[in-house]
Write a protein that holds these residues in place. Structure first.
Motif, PDB file in Angstrom:
ATOM      1  N   ARG A 113       0.611  -1.192  -0.205  1.00 15.51           N
ATOM      2  CA  ARG A 113       0.472   0.159  -0.033  1.00 15.51           C
ATOM      3  C   ARG A 113       0.909   1.225  -0.004  1.00 15.51           C
ATOM      4  N   GLY A 114       1.722   1.504   0.732  1.00 15.97           N
ATOM      5  CA  GLY A 114       2.474   2.494   0.945  1.00 15.97           C
ATOM      6  C   GLY A 114       3.648   2.469  -0.573  1.00 15.97           C
ATOM      7  N   HIS A 115       3.784   1.174  -1.364  1.00 14.68           N
ATOM      8  CA  HIS A 115       4.474   1.797  -2.446  1.00 14.68           C
ATOM      9  C   HIS A 115       3.609   2.500  -3.467  1.00 14.68           C
ATOM     10  N   ARG A 116       2.348   1.588  -2.922  1.00 15.50           N
ATOM     11  CA  ARG A 116       1.681   2.439  -4.367  1.00 15.50           C
ATOM     12  C   ARG A 116       1.107   3.861  -3.823  1.00 15.50           C
ATOM     13  N   MET A 117       0.979   4.331  -3.120  1.00 15.66           N
ATOM     14  CA  MET A 117       0.514   6.166  -2.308  1.00 15.66           C
ATOM     15  C   MET A 117       2.249   6.613  -3.094  1.00 15.66           C
ATOM     16  N   ARG A 118       3.071   5.831  -2.375  1.00 14.43           N
ATOM     17  CA  ARG A 118       4.605   6.521  -2.848  1.00 14.43           C
ATOM     18  C   ARG A 118       4.458   6.415  -5.158  1.00 14.43           C
ATOM     19  N   GLU A 119       4.215   5.454  -5.173  1.00 17.00           N
ATOM     20  CA  GLU A 119       4.065   5.671  -6.648  1.00 17.00           C
ATOM     21  C   GLU A 119       2.994   6.847  -7.218  1.00 17.00           C
ATOM     22  N   ARG A 120       1.971   6.816  -6.607  1.00 23.15           N
ATOM     23  CA  ARG A 120       0.745   7.814  -6.812  1.00 23.15           C
ATOM     24  C   ARG A 120       0.984   9.577  -6.921  1.00 23.15           C
ATOM     25  N   ILE A 121       2.137   9.294  -5.484  1.00 24.94           N
ATOM     26  CA  ILE A 121       2.256  11.139  -5.328  1.00 24.94           C
ATOM     27  C   ILE A 121       3.384  11.786  -6.372  1.00 24.94           C
ATOM     28  N   LEU A 122       4.328  10.350  -7.024  1.00 23.53           N
ATOM     29  CA  LEU A 122       5.002  11.199  -7.913  1.00 23.53           C
ATOM     30  C   LEU A 122       4.670  11.158  -9.276  1.00 23.53           C
ATOM     31  N   ARG A 123       3.213  10.398  -9.717  1.00 19.83           N
ATOM     32  CA  ARG A 123       2.991  10.779 -11.304  1.00 19.83           C
ATOM     33  C   ARG A 123       1.694  12.154 -10.635  1.00 19.83           C
ATOM     34  N   TRP A 124       1.494  12.522  -9.637  1.00 19.98           N
ATOM     35  CA  TRP A 124       0.589  13.123  -9.995  1.00 19.98           C
ATOM     36  C   TRP A 124       0.796  14.934  -9.540  1.00 19.98           C
ATOM     37  N   THR A 125       1.999  14.856  -8.624  1.00 18.71           N
ATOM     38  CA  THR A 125       2.470  16.210  -8.210  1.00 18.71           C
ATOM     39  C   THR A 125       4.224  16.088  -8.799  1.00 18.71           C
ATOM     40  N   PRO A 176       9.311  12.673  -5.235  1.00 16.50           N
ATOM     41  CA  PRO A 176       9.585  11.999  -5.162  1.00 16.50           C
ATOM     42  C   PRO A 176       9.918  11.122  -3.565  1.00 16.50           C
ATOM     43  N   THR A 177       8.892  10.253  -2.453  1.00 16.64           N
ATOM     44  CA  THR A 177       8.892  10.467  -1.155  1.00 16.64           C
ATOM     45  C   THR A 177       9.114   9.708  -1.005  1.00 16.64           C
ATOM     46  N   CYS A 178       9.190   9.189   0.691  1.00 16.30           N
ATOM     47  CA  CYS A 178       9.453   7.977   1.104  1.00 16.30           C
ATOM     48  C   CYS A 178       9.204   8.208   2.546  1.00 16.30           C
ATOM     49  N   ILE A 179       8.285   6.921   2.602  1.00 11.45           N
ATOM     50  CA  ILE A 179       7.459   6.073   4.154  1.00 11.45           C
ATOM     51  C   ILE A 179       8.484   5.467   5.035  1.00 11.45           C
ATOM     52  N   GLY A 180       7.621   5.601   5.881  1.00 15.92           N
ATOM     53  CA  GLY A 180       8.024   4.474   7.219  1.00 15.92           C
ATOM     54  C   GLY A 180       6.819   4.259   7.850  1.00 15.92           C
ATOM     55  N   MET A 181       6.819   3.076   8.974  1.00 14.97           N
ATOM     56  CA  MET A 181       5.507   2.391   8.983  1.00 14.97           C
ATOM     57  C   MET A 181       6.559   1.941  10.892  1.00 14.97           C
ATOM     58  N   GLY A 182       5.721   2.431  11.678  1.00 13.22           N
ATOM     59  CA  GLY A 182       5.990   1.696  12.447  1.00 13.22           C
ATOM     60  C   GLY A 182       4.433   1.405  13.593  1.00 13.22           C
ATOM     61  N   ALA A 183       4.702   1.237  14.867  1.00 17.04           N
ATOM     62  CA  ALA A 183       4.196   0.890  15.649  1.00 17.04           C
ATOM     63  C   ALA A 183       3.712   1.922  16.919  1.00 17.04           C
ATOM     64  N   THR A 184       4.443   2.980  16.943  1.00 14.57           N
ATOM     65  CA  THR A 184       4.597   4.874  17.089  1.00 14.57           C
ATOM     66  C   THR A 184       4.703   5.094  16.181  1.00 14.57           C
ATOM     67  N   LYS A 185       4.879   6.528  16.598  1.00 14.94           N
ATOM     68  CA  LYS A 185       5.380   7.856  15.685  1.00 14.94           C
ATOM     69  C   LYS A 185       7.047   8.342  15.957  1.00 14.94           C
ATOM     70  N   THR A 186       7.356   8.043  16.574  1.00 15.50           N
ATOM     71  CA  THR A 186       8.749   7.479  16.946  1.00 15.50           C
ATOM     72  C   THR A 186       9.751   6.496  15.907  1.00 15.50           C
ATOM     73  N   LEU A 187       8.535   5.538  15.807  1.00 11.70           N
ATOM     74  CA  LEU A 187       9.422   4.503  15.733  1.00 11.70           C
ATOM     75  C   LEU A 187       8.868   4.631  13.706  1.00 11.70           C
ATOM     76  N   ALA A 188       8.086   5.139  13.147  1.00 10.83           N
ATOM     77  CA  ALA A 188       7.569   6.052  12.001  1.00 10.83           C
ATOM     78  C   ALA A 188       8.625   6.758  11.081  1.00 10.83           C
ATOM     79  N   LYS A 189       9.800   7.670  12.522  1.00 16.17           N
ATOM     80  CA  LYS A 189       9.909   8.609  12.050  1.00 16.17           C
ATOM     81  C   LYS A 189      11.027   7.853  11.646  1.00 16.17           C
ATOM     82  N   LEU A 190      11.660   6.651  12.595  1.00 17.84           N
ATOM     83  CA  LEU A 190      12.794   6.121  12.273  1.00 17.84           C
ATOM     84  C   LEU A 190      12.801   4.921  11.274  1.00 17.84           C
TER      85      LEU A 190
END
Length: 432
Positions: free
Chosen positions: A117-129, A132-146
């Motif tokens: 899902r993250g790769h699809r969103m990243r591709e959509r942002i790149l295609r529509w705007t 380039p972006t990067c996406i991090g995911m985690g159980a907390t906001k600090t882990l997502a930032k890391l």
């Protein structure tokens, strides 16, 4: 579960959307008055250019390395950010716009493969705007930032992390040994909220990696350092302590300050500058439905020039809290007249609105000296609407000067690109 979506080298990426010729060459975006680098392309980083590097120290790279330097185009960056954020909102349930190029999204309960899902969103942002972006995911906001840091680093520096973590990194999807390997390869100073001072203290205590930080006892961390670092450790251990702010809290103070494009020595241009700053601050104040009870005005010379030095500020209390531009400008100018001294080459000035309160808080007092001022909220709303529709500065206070005259105090932006998306005259035209 949280995701953090971050635009890569955001200011530079916005410029490249409309100037593809800048791709694959070193580019920096300069701060106000073209003073220092506030954004760098990967190619500029490879040249050793540090964030905040003064322009006069790196300008020689124009000839030797083909470096391109651009003045900040904040109107363009703000509009591109709005477009990117509107797309990011579709990734999850709720969204917190953390900065102009970063946004947290809450993902709990969303079925399916979140990495895909993250790769699809990243591709959509790149295609529509085009961003380039990067996406991090985690159980907390600090882990997502890391995780976002891991995703960006793995993409920019192959070999620093496993290749499958590049661009989109989901720490929750890693096996325990993979997660510990990532933590062991990441310096503790890369953790969200750990600055240079705390980072040095942790390293002196033998904590140099994220893995070592997660192994600390939170209660001991609180006793030795602070409750803030304790919260960070608990977040790294998977315990959410920082909630998502889908509705940003009102600011406790509002500032509008600028460095001048050239030294200002006379009172009149200073009055114009202070009027402009106070008017802009008043607009921001009304946008969050607040009133200000005090206003601070300051002026100063440049500490980097061998001139006579002067720096003064003054706090002017208002008779009653207000968001009226005329009231705030009058108070700011009264402060300026009190601290201005001729004979100095002033380099910066500004205003700060302090002691803010919501508009719902009404101050009542006996009208001993004069009647209460009239309610001009509708007039202020009309003022904001016209300036928003036709451009900032369309309607000014009289002490701000006329809009079509060049101002001595305006910023130096000799390298600014057109406002491609916010000004009709600057819209790109494709020739057949």
């Amino acid at each position: 579960m949280y995701a953090l979506i971050d635009g890569n080298n955001f200011y530079v990426s916005c410029e490249r959307v409309f100037r593809p010729s800048l791709n694959n060459i070193p580019v920096v975006v300069l701060s106000n008055n073209d003073g220092c680098a506030i954004a760098r392309s990967n190619e500029a980083k490879a040249l050793g250019i540090k964030m905040g590097a003064p322009w006069f120290q790196i300008r020689h790279l124009q000839e030797s390395a083909g470096l391109v330097a651009l003045s900040a185009n904040f109107a363009l960056y703000g509009d591109m950010s709005d477009r990117m954020m509107s797309l990011i909102g579709g990734l999850g349930h709720t969204q917190e716009v953390y900065s102009i190029d970063e946004s947290f999204v809450e993902l709990s309960g969303i079925p399916g493969d979140l990495v895909e899902r993250g790769h699809r969103m990243r591709e959509r942002i790149l295609r529509w705007t085009g961003l380039p972006t990067c996406i991090g995911m985690g159980a907390t906001k600090t882990l997502a930032k890391l995780a976002n840091h891991v995703a960006k680093t793995a993409e920019r520096k192959p070999g620093s992390y496993p290749p499958h973590l590049a661009a989109v990194c989901h720490l929750g999807a890693l096996a325990a040994h993979e997660l510990q390997a990532v933590f062991a390869a990441t310096a503790v100073t890369e953790v969200w909220g750990i600055g240079p001072r705390i980072g040095r203290q942790l390293q002196e205590a033998g904590v140099s990696t994220v893995q070592e930080l997660t192994q600390l006892d939170p209660a001991s961390v609180r006793r030795r350092w602070s409750v803030v670092l304790e919260r960070t450790v608990r977040e790294l251990q998977g315990l959410p302590c920082i909630a998502l702010e889908d509705c940003p809290p009102a600011k406790q103070e509002i500032a509008c300050t600028r460095s001048f494009g050239q030294a200002v020595t006379e009172l009149q241009p200073l009055e114009e500058a202070i009027t402009s700053f106070a008017s802009r601050a008043a607009e921001k104040l009304r946008r969050q439905d607040s009133l200000a009870a005090q206003i601070l005005t300051f002026i100063r010379t440049s500490p980097f020039r061998a001139d006579r030095q002067y720096s003064r500020s003054i706090l002017v209390p208002l008779e009653r809290p207000s968001s009226d531009t005329a009231v705030l400008v009058q108070a700011a100018l009264a402060g300026l007249h009190a601290i201005y001294r001729p004979g100095y080459k002033l380099a910066k000035a500004g205003v700060m609105l302090l002691d803010l309160c919501p508009t719902s808080l009404v101050q009542e007092e006996l009208a001993l000296a004069h009647d209460p001022p009239p309610d001009r909220s509708r007039l202020m709303a009309a003022l904001d609407s016209l300036n928003q529709r036709y451009g900032r500065g369309t309607i000014l206070m009289g002490s701000g000067g006329t809009g079509n005259q060049p101002k001595l105090w305006t910023m130096k932006q000799e390298r600014r690109t057109p406002r491609y998306t916010t000004r009709l005259a600057d819209i790109p035209v494709a020739a057949a």
